[in-house]
Design a protein around this motif. Structure first.
Motif, PDB file in Angstrom:
ATOM      1  N   UNK A 191     -57.436 126.857  25.258  1.00  0.00           N
ATOM      2  CA  UNK A 191     -56.951 126.970  23.033  1.00  0.00           C
ATOM      3  C   UNK A 191     -56.107 126.164  22.878  1.00  0.00           C
ATOM      4  N   UNK A 192     -54.882 126.198  23.640  1.00  0.00           N
ATOM      5  CA  UNK A 192     -53.717 125.412  23.233  1.00  0.00           C
ATOM      6  C   UNK A 192     -53.505 123.554  23.296  1.00  0.00           C
ATOM      7  N   UNK A 193     -54.350 122.951  23.970  1.00  0.00           N
ATOM      8  CA  UNK A 193     -54.773 122.019  24.192  1.00  0.00           C
ATOM      9  C   UNK A 193     -54.429 121.252  22.962  1.00  0.00           C
ATOM     10  N   UNK A 194     -54.225 121.507  22.561  1.00  0.00           N
ATOM     11  CA  UNK A 194     -54.390 120.229  21.160  1.00  0.00           C
ATOM     12  C   UNK A 194     -52.286 120.539  20.665  1.00  0.00           C
ATOM     13  N   UNK A 195     -51.653 121.540  21.243  1.00  0.00           N
ATOM     14  CA  UNK A 195     -50.302 121.334  20.759  1.00  0.00           C
ATOM     15  C   UNK A 195     -49.689 122.115  22.214  1.00  0.00           C
ATOM     16  N   UNK A 196     -50.312 121.462  23.500  1.00  0.00           N
ATOM     17  CA  UNK A 196     -49.297 122.055  24.859  1.00  0.00           C
ATOM     18  C   UNK A 196     -48.047 121.447  24.302  1.00  0.00           C
ATOM     19  N   UNK A 197     -47.556 120.187  24.047  1.00  0.00           N
ATOM     20  CA  UNK A 197     -46.635 120.067  24.105  1.00  0.00           C
ATOM     21  C   UNK A 197     -45.576 120.457  22.779  1.00  0.00           C
ATOM     22  N   UNK A 198     -45.648 121.578  22.031  1.00  0.00           N
ATOM     23  CA  UNK A 198     -45.324 122.058  21.386  1.00  0.00           C
ATOM     24  C   UNK A 198     -45.900 120.950  19.564  1.00  0.00           C
ATOM     25  N   UNK A 199     -46.193 120.238  19.285  1.00  0.00           N
ATOM     26  CA  UNK A 199     -46.249 119.634  18.200  1.00  0.00           C
ATOM     27  C   UNK A 199     -48.128 119.788  18.253  1.00  0.00           C
ATOM     28  N   UNK A 200     -48.755 119.967  17.213  1.00  0.00           N
ATOM     29  CA  UNK A 200     -49.826 119.947  17.341  1.00  0.00           C
ATOM     30  C   UNK A 200     -50.618 119.038  16.958  1.00  0.00           C
ATOM     31  N   UNK A 201     -51.428 118.328  17.247  1.00  0.00           N
ATOM     32  CA  UNK A 201     -51.891 116.689  17.510  1.00  0.00           C
ATOM     33  C   UNK A 201     -51.154 115.621  18.490  1.00  0.00           C
ATOM     34  N   UNK A 202     -50.394 116.130  18.499  1.00  0.00           N
ATOM     35  CA  UNK A 202     -49.483 115.451  19.169  1.00  0.00           C
ATOM     36  C   UNK A 202     -50.404 114.828  20.507  1.00  0.00           C
ATOM     37  N   UNK A 203     -51.249 113.484  20.941  1.00  0.00           N
ATOM     38  CA  UNK A 203     -52.283 113.576  22.020  1.00  0.00           C
ATOM     39  C   UNK A 203     -51.057 112.824  23.221  1.00  0.00           C
ATOM     40  N   UNK A 204     -50.251 111.770  22.262  1.00  0.00           N
ATOM     41  CA  UNK A 204     -49.747 111.540  23.579  1.00  0.00           C
ATOM     42  C   UNK A 204     -48.210 112.452  24.133  1.00  0.00           C
ATOM     43  N   UNK A 205     -47.653 113.271  23.618  1.00  0.00           N
ATOM     44  CA  UNK A 205     -47.149 114.280  24.043  1.00  0.00           C
ATOM     45  C   UNK A 205     -47.844 114.948  25.009  1.00  0.00           C
ATOM     46  N   UNK A 206     -48.987 115.217  24.702  1.00  0.00           N
ATOM     47  CA  UNK A 206     -49.562 116.465  25.406  1.00  0.00           C
ATOM     48  C   UNK A 206     -50.017 115.756  26.896  1.00  0.00           C
TER      49      UNK A 206
END
Length: 216
Positions: free
Chosen positions: A97-112
């Motif tokens: 459920x944290x997929x969209x904000x795995x890197x910390x910022x919601x919706x940053x696909x590249x960072x995720x």
């Protein structure tokens, strides 16, 4: 709260602002729901003037229902929503459920993508199994003496995570998941190919009978 001015003539609201999801859902509805003018009768949450819904549930189903219920209550229209993400076997189901904000910022696909690939850098291919998971929800508001009700359906797409992203299509983690039985990533598939096998496609096709009933 009443629906926004852009909702006049609408029959169904997609409870998302994600451009990639909106395109996929509109394509599925256009292909599968007879008589529905997707371009004019299916609107998104922003057009409906609905504020963002905080996705603080503990499961995909909880989050999708929270969104669909809030939008249906705000607009008085049937609303469909989904919550979806990537479940990596060796990470015990994370990012989930944290997929969209795995890197910390919601919706940053590249960072995720970058963070997940770094976390799996030393993991051999036989242990890189993963699945896309989707819970799709429909909420139909109370009307004409009937009570409001919800329907939730699920879909999964199993595969293996690539070490290097491939493809320009799709969004999110599509460039690094190679579906089982495929030699291409989800981002290398055509729209039609992806919708035919995707977790979201499966979940929404399962939900279609309920959507058709709600619109009849």
């Amino acid at each position: 709260m009443s629906a926004g001015s852009g909702s006049r003539g609408a029959r169904l609201v997609l409870a998302t602002r994600n451009a990639g999801k909106l395109k996929e859902l509109r394509d599925l509805l256009r292909d599968q729901v007879p008589g529905l003018d997707v371009d004019t009768q299916v609107i998104d949450a922003e057009t409906a003037g609905v504020p963002d819904v905080v996705e603080d549930g503990t499961s995909f189903a909880e989050n999708s229902l929270k969104k669909s219920r809030a939008v249906a209550e705000a607009t008085g229209l049937p609303s469909i929503a989904d919550d979806s993400g990537l479940s990596v076997d060796i990470l015990g189901g994370a990012p989930g459920i944290f997929s969209a904000r795995w890197a910390g910022r919601h919706g940053d696909d590249q960072a995720n993508l970058d963070l997940l690939l770094a976390q799996l850098e030393d993991i051999a291919e036989p242990h890189r199994g993963a699945s896309f998971v989707c819970a799709a929800a429909l909420t139909v508001p109370a009307a004409d003496g009937t009570e409001a009700y919800d329907v939730v359906e699920y879909g999964t797409l199993d595969g293996t995570l690539l070490a290097v992203p491939r493809g320009e299509g799709g969004f999110g983690y599509d460039p690094i998941l190679e579906p089982t039985g495929e030699t291409r990533s989800c981002a290398e598939l055509s729209r039609e190919e992806k919708n035919a096998i995707s977790h979201r496609g499966k979940a929404f096709r399962a939900l279609l009978p309920a959507i058709v009933k709600a619109l009849s």
